[in-house]
Design an enzyme around this catalytic site. Structure first.
Site, PDB file in Angstrom:
ATOM      1  CD  GLN A 195      -2.719  -1.158   2.515  1.00 55.14           C
ATOM      2  OE1 GLN A 195      -3.420  -0.252   2.918  1.00 55.14           O
ATOM      3  NE2 GLN A 195      -2.523  -2.273   3.198  1.00 55.14           N
TER       4      GLN A 195
HETATM    5  N1  LIG Z   1      -7.512 -13.801 -10.283  1.00 53.69           N
HETATM    6  C1  LIG Z   1      -6.451 -13.776  -9.503  1.00 53.69           C
HETATM    7  N2  LIG Z   1      -6.505 -13.134  -8.343  1.00 53.69           N
HETATM    8  C2  LIG Z   1      -5.393 -13.139  -7.570  1.00 53.69           C
HETATM    9  C3  LIG Z   1      -4.203 -13.807  -7.937  1.00 53.69           C
HETATM   10  N3  LIG Z   1      -3.288 -13.642  -6.968  1.00 53.69           N
HETATM   11  C4  LIG Z   1      -3.893 -12.891  -6.014  1.00 53.69           C
HETATM   12  N4  LIG Z   1      -5.164 -12.591  -6.375  1.00 53.69           N
HETATM   13  C5  LIG Z   1      -6.161 -11.825  -5.615  1.00 53.69           C
HETATM   14  O1  LIG Z   1      -5.726 -10.473  -5.536  1.00 53.69           O
HETATM   15  C6  LIG Z   1      -6.097  -9.921  -4.282  1.00 53.69           C
HETATM   16  C7  LIG Z   1      -4.866  -9.354  -3.587  1.00 53.69           C
HETATM   17  O2  LIG Z   1      -3.975 -10.407  -3.248  1.00 53.69           O
HETATM   18  P1  LIG Z   1      -2.875 -10.237  -2.092  1.00 53.69           P
HETATM   19  O3  LIG Z   1      -2.096 -11.489  -2.075  1.00 53.69           O
HETATM   20  O4  LIG Z   1      -3.505  -9.782  -0.828  1.00 53.69           O
HETATM   21  O5  LIG Z   1      -2.034  -9.023  -2.693  1.00 53.69           O
HETATM   22  P2  LIG Z   1      -0.753  -8.314  -2.036  1.00 53.69           P
HETATM   23  O6  LIG Z   1       0.201  -8.047  -3.151  1.00 53.69           O
HETATM   24  O7  LIG Z   1      -0.251  -9.121  -0.890  1.00 53.69           O
HETATM   25  O8  LIG Z   1      -1.373  -6.929  -1.517  1.00 53.69           O
HETATM   26  P3  LIG Z   1      -0.804  -6.000  -0.317  1.00 53.69           P
HETATM   27  O9  LIG Z   1      -0.636  -6.862   0.893  1.00 53.69           O
HETATM   28  O10 LIG Z   1      -1.839  -4.932  -0.113  1.00 53.69           O
HETATM   29  O11 LIG Z   1       0.496  -5.409  -0.787  1.00 53.69           O
HETATM   30  C8  LIG Z   1      -6.764 -11.044  -3.481  1.00 53.69           C
HETATM   31  O12 LIG Z   1      -8.162 -10.897  -3.609  1.00 53.69           O
HETATM   32  C9  LIG Z   1      -6.278 -12.305  -4.180  1.00 53.69           C
HETATM   33  O13 LIG Z   1      -7.208 -13.370  -4.083  1.00 53.69           O
HETATM   34  C10 LIG Z   1      -4.182 -14.490  -9.198  1.00 53.69           C
HETATM   35  O14 LIG Z   1      -3.207 -15.091  -9.626  1.00 53.69           O
HETATM   36  N5  LIG Z   1      -5.338 -14.439  -9.930  1.00 53.69           N
END
Ligand SMILES: Nc1nc2c(ncn2[C@@H]2O[C@H](COP(=O)(O)OP(=O)(O)OP(=O)(O)O)[C@@H](O)[C@H]2O)c(=O)[nH]1
Ligand SMILES: [Mg+2]
Length: 199
Positions: A73
């Protein structure tokens, strides 16, 4: 997987356990925590935005990979650089080329290999790995090994792989080749990179 890579991994299996520090960096919602949990074979259906960071230790080919997943974020991004010390491998995705260039200029990342996951390939709206590689100007990275790995952290599936100047894998006619299990291949690549560095 090429014979060369296989033999490196086989050598790793016989060596005493080594610990490596891997840092996952990228914008919020990119899927870093999902990737981390997928690598640790954990449930990925209920993941909330990361407020600070998560760390998990994953075993791969006799290596202990300490994977740091840093929240993406906007309010957390100014602190990214604080997490870079002693990094053995930087894993990124969904940053702009300016952000990536600025990050990799950090002296604690000199020569550290870069693995870019082009995530969410299960979505029709996902940019192809080649487009992301171009957008990030990966071909201009000459002082470090890099690889771009298309994948879906959600399903664990991968689609295509393109590798950098390390020569482990040659790109196909369109610069890409099909690959059945790219998350695992990403881990294999990590292991081989680290092994080369520790020689
Ligand atoms: N369709 C799809 N959705 C995904 C994939 N990987 C993650 N998501 C979705 O994207 C959203 C964010 O995923 P996170 O793993 O929380 O992302 P992050 O990069 O850790 O985000 P921050 O912790 O805010 O930095 C979630 O709703 C996941 O289910 C993917 O390969 N395909
Ligand atoms: Mg997260």
């Amino acid at each position: 997987m090429g014979d060369g890579l296989l033999s490196v991994i086989q050598k790793l299996k016989g060596s005493p356990e080594q610990e490596l520090r891997i840092v996952l960096l990228g914008l919020d919602n990119a899927g870093k925590t999902t990737l981390l949990k997928r690598l640790a074979s954990e449930e990925v259906s209920t993941i909330t935005p990361t407020q600070g960071f998560n760390i998990k230790s994953v075993q791969s080919h006799g290596l202990k990979l300490n994977v740091w997943d840093i929240g993406g974020q906007r309010s957390i991004r100014p602190y990214w650089k604080k997490y870079l010390g002693s990094t053995d491998l930087l894993v990124s995705g969904f940053v702009s080329w300016q952000e990536l260039a600025e990050l990799t200029e950090d002296e604690s990342l000199t020569g550290v290999p870069l693995l870019v996951f082009a995530n969410k390939q299960d979505l029709v709206t996902a940019a192809p790995a080649a487009e992301i590689a171009e957008g990030l100007s990966l071909h201009t990275y000459r002082d470090r090994e890099w690889q771009i790995q298309a994948c879906s952290a959600l399903s664990g599936e991968g689609v295509q792989v393109e590798m950098g100047p390390c020569g482990l894998c040659r790109a196909g006619p369109k610069g890409l080749r099909s690959h059945p299990s790219s998350l695992q291949d990403g881990m294999n690549w990590i292991s081989s990179q680290i092994m080369n560095r520790k020689k």
